[in-house]
Design a protein around this motif. Structure first.
Motif, mmCIF file in Angstrom:
data_model
loop_
_atom_site.group_PDB
_atom_site.id
_atom_site.type_symbol
_atom_site.label_atom_id
_atom_site.label_comp_id
_atom_site.label_asym_id
_atom_site.label_seq_id
_atom_site.Cartn_x
_atom_site.Cartn_y
_atom_site.Cartn_z
ATOM 1 N N LEU A 1 8.313 -24.835 -31.492
ATOM 2 C CA LEU A 1 7.515 -23.760 -30.885
ATOM 3 C C LEU A 1 8.405 -22.719 -30.201
ATOM 4 C CD1 LEU A 1 4.567 -25.785 -29.289
ATOM 5 C CD2 LEU A 1 4.454 -24.283 -31.272
ATOM 6 N N SER A 2 9.602 -23.151 -29.798
ATOM 7 C CA SER A 2 10.529 -22.243 -29.123
ATOM 8 C C SER A 2 11.496 -21.576 -30.096
ATOM 9 C CB SER A 2 11.326 -23.010 -28.058
ATOM 10 O OG SER A 2 10.449 -23.571 -27.095
ATOM 11 N N GLY A 3 11.337 -21.859 -31.405
ATOM 12 C CA GLY A 3 12.153 -21.169 -32.401
ATOM 13 C C GLY A 3 13.207 -22.005 -33.086
ATOM 14 N N ALA A 4 13.308 -23.290 -32.782
ATOM 15 C CA ALA A 4 14.307 -24.151 -33.442
ATOM 16 C C ALA A 4 13.988 -24.281 -34.925
ATOM 17 C CB ALA A 4 14.331 -25.532 -32.784
ATOM 18 N N GLU A 5 15.028 -24.209 -35.770
ATOM 19 C CA GLU A 5 14.831 -24.248 -37.220
ATOM 20 C C GLU A 5 15.596 -25.369 -37.906
ATOM 21 O OE1 GLU A 5 15.747 -20.396 -38.725
ATOM 22 O OE2 GLU A 5 13.960 -19.443 -37.848
ATOM 23 N N GLY A 6 16.049 -26.348 -37.160
ATOM 24 C CA GLY A 6 16.780 -27.459 -37.769
ATOM 25 C C GLY A 6 17.006 -28.556 -36.759
ATOM 26 N N TRP A 7 17.498 -29.705 -37.251
ATOM 27 C CA TRP A 7 17.679 -30.865 -36.377
ATOM 28 C C TRP A 7 18.704 -30.598 -35.279
ATOM 29 C CZ3 TRP A 7 13.495 -32.958 -37.426
ATOM 30 C CH2 TRP A 7 13.040 -33.171 -38.738
ATOM 31 N N HIS B 1 -4.561 -15.396 -29.591
ATOM 32 C CA HIS B 1 -3.755 -16.402 -28.899
ATOM 33 C C HIS B 1 -2.385 -16.600 -29.549
ATOM 34 C CE1 HIS B 1 -7.952 -17.479 -27.813
ATOM 35 N NE2 HIS B 1 -7.415 -17.709 -26.642
ATOM 36 N N GLN B 2 -2.095 -15.822 -30.619
ATOM 37 C CA GLN B 2 -0.813 -15.934 -31.324
ATOM 38 C C GLN B 2 -0.542 -17.399 -31.710
ATOM 39 O OE1 GLN B 2 1.431 -12.879 -31.804
ATOM 40 N NE2 GLN B 2 -0.732 -12.375 -31.693
ATOM 41 N N LEU B 3 -1.527 -18.012 -32.362
ATOM 42 C CA LEU B 3 -1.463 -19.444 -32.625
ATOM 43 C C LEU B 3 -1.897 -19.753 -34.054
ATOM 44 C CD1 LEU B 3 -1.144 -22.353 -31.425
ATOM 45 C CD2 LEU B 3 -3.578 -22.232 -30.833
ATOM 46 N N VAL B 4 -1.057 -20.465 -34.793
ATOM 47 C CA VAL B 4 -1.439 -20.962 -36.115
ATOM 48 C C VAL B 4 -2.258 -22.234 -35.924
ATOM 49 C CG1 VAL B 4 -0.635 -21.913 -38.299
ATOM 50 C CG2 VAL B 4 0.573 -19.994 -37.282
ATOM 51 N N LEU B 5 -3.489 -22.227 -36.405
ATOM 52 C CA LEU B 5 -4.394 -23.352 -36.188
ATOM 53 C C LEU B 5 -4.290 -24.394 -37.292
ATOM 54 C CD1 LEU B 5 -7.554 -21.305 -35.129
ATOM 55 C CD2 LEU B 5 -5.747 -22.232 -33.670
ATOM 56 N N GLY B 6 -3.806 -23.995 -38.454
ATOM 57 C CA GLY B 6 -3.680 -24.943 -39.552
ATOM 58 C C GLY B 6 -3.100 -24.268 -40.777
ATOM 59 N N GLU C 1 18.093 -30.766 -31.192
ATOM 60 C CA GLU C 1 18.931 -31.510 -30.239
ATOM 61 C C GLU C 1 19.466 -30.575 -29.153
ATOM 62 O OE1 GLU C 1 23.135 -34.029 -30.026
ATOM 63 O OE2 GLU C 1 22.429 -33.211 -31.942
ATOM 64 N N THR C 2 19.907 -29.396 -29.540
ATOM 65 C CA THR C 2 20.432 -28.421 -28.580
ATOM 66 C C THR C 2 19.366 -28.028 -27.568
ATOM 67 O OG1 THR C 2 21.955 -27.546 -30.249
ATOM 68 C CG2 THR C 2 21.492 -26.142 -28.339
ATOM 69 N N TYR C 3 18.127 -27.815 -28.072
ATOM 70 C CA TYR C 3 17.015 -27.479 -27.178
ATOM 71 C C TYR C 3 16.797 -28.608 -26.170
ATOM 72 C CZ TYR C 3 12.200 -26.956 -25.561
ATOM 73 O OH TYR C 3 11.084 -26.880 -24.785
#
Length: 250
Positions: free
Chosen positions: A9-15, A107-112, A19-21
């Motif tokens: 949700l904060s923009g992470a695009e990989g494992w 709400h800038q939210l993907v619901l599905g 971990e860094t987050y």
């Protein structure tokens, strides 16, 4: 899973990014998570998610999102299909990934989301996506691809309303509505019997003028297969004109 969802949700695009987050937010995370061994490594995140049943995870995730949707009182849900850039692999013969998403713009939210093989399969994916969501009391907007009798029936069955684009894929209905408006029949109505609005917006060297007419179906002649379009109450015409504008700042 909690850390991974927050990271994505904060923009992470990989494992590694997950971990860094986790390490960056460790002091905050340990306020509500038990982390006796600290933040898991990126390999641990990868192994855990590789063992999760994707469908079960999606069902659980959607159940959580639906509960949020109800609390937020989402009023308008836009359903649209998109092809994800760079999701194809020519060397493996893998086509680009196409998905249908339900989006709450307020709400800038993907619901599905629902994956489809190609754009033509949106017709089958849209009902499947609607079935997954809690949409009672919402307005569902879909482009002309979703202008199908079965889809409108499903939306009404789930106690929601719809606003769907009408184009030539529903040829008879489209031609009837188009001819009625182009003939100027709405001008014969009492102004109280229909709604009209005009907006003029400027920006990016453009002037956009939009005119919208909203007419109850009862004011039109009986439309093609009208009884089969569950919940059909209103027909809308939108006329849009765009012109270039040029200027210089003061």
């Amino acid at each position: 899973m909690y850390i991974a969802i927050l990271a994505v949700l904060s923009g992470a695009e990989g494992w590694v990014a997950i971990e860094t987050y986790g390490k960056a937010k460790y002091e905050w995370l340990k306020e509500f998570l038990e982390l006796p061994n600290g933040i898991p490594s990126h390999d641990t995140f990868s192994r855990v998610f590789a063992r999760i049943n994707p469908e079960e995870f999606q069902n659980g995730f959607l159940s959580w999102v639906n509960s949020i949707t109800q609390k937020l009182g989402v009023e308008v849900i836009a359903i649209d299909g998109k092809t994800l850039k760079q999701s194809y692999d020519r060397s493996q013969g893998q086509k680009a990934l196409h998905i249908v998403s339900a989006w709450s713009s307020s709400h800038q939210l993907v619901l599905g989301q629902k994956k489809v093989q190609n754009k033509s399969n949106e017709i089958t994916a849209i009902p499947a996506l609607i079935e997954m969501l809690e949409i009672e009391g919402s307005i569902i907007t879909i482009d002309a691809m979703g202008c199908q009798k079965a889809i409108t029936s499903l939306i009404i069955k789930k106690k929601a309303d719809y606003l769907i684009g009408l184009k030539a894929n529903q040829k008879c209905l489209y031609e009837e509505v188009k001819d009625w408006f182009e003939s100027g029949n709405y001008q014969d109505l009492n102004p109280r019997e229909y709604s009209y609005d005009k907006q003029v917006e400027s920006g990016h060297h453009r002037i956009d003028k939009r005119e919208v007419w909203v007419v109850p179906v009862s004011k039109l002649p009986c439309l093609h297969n009208q009884s089969l379009w569950t919940g059909l109450k209103t027909i809308v015409m939108v006329k849009s004109d765009a012109a270039r504008s040029w200027g210089f700042p003061p």
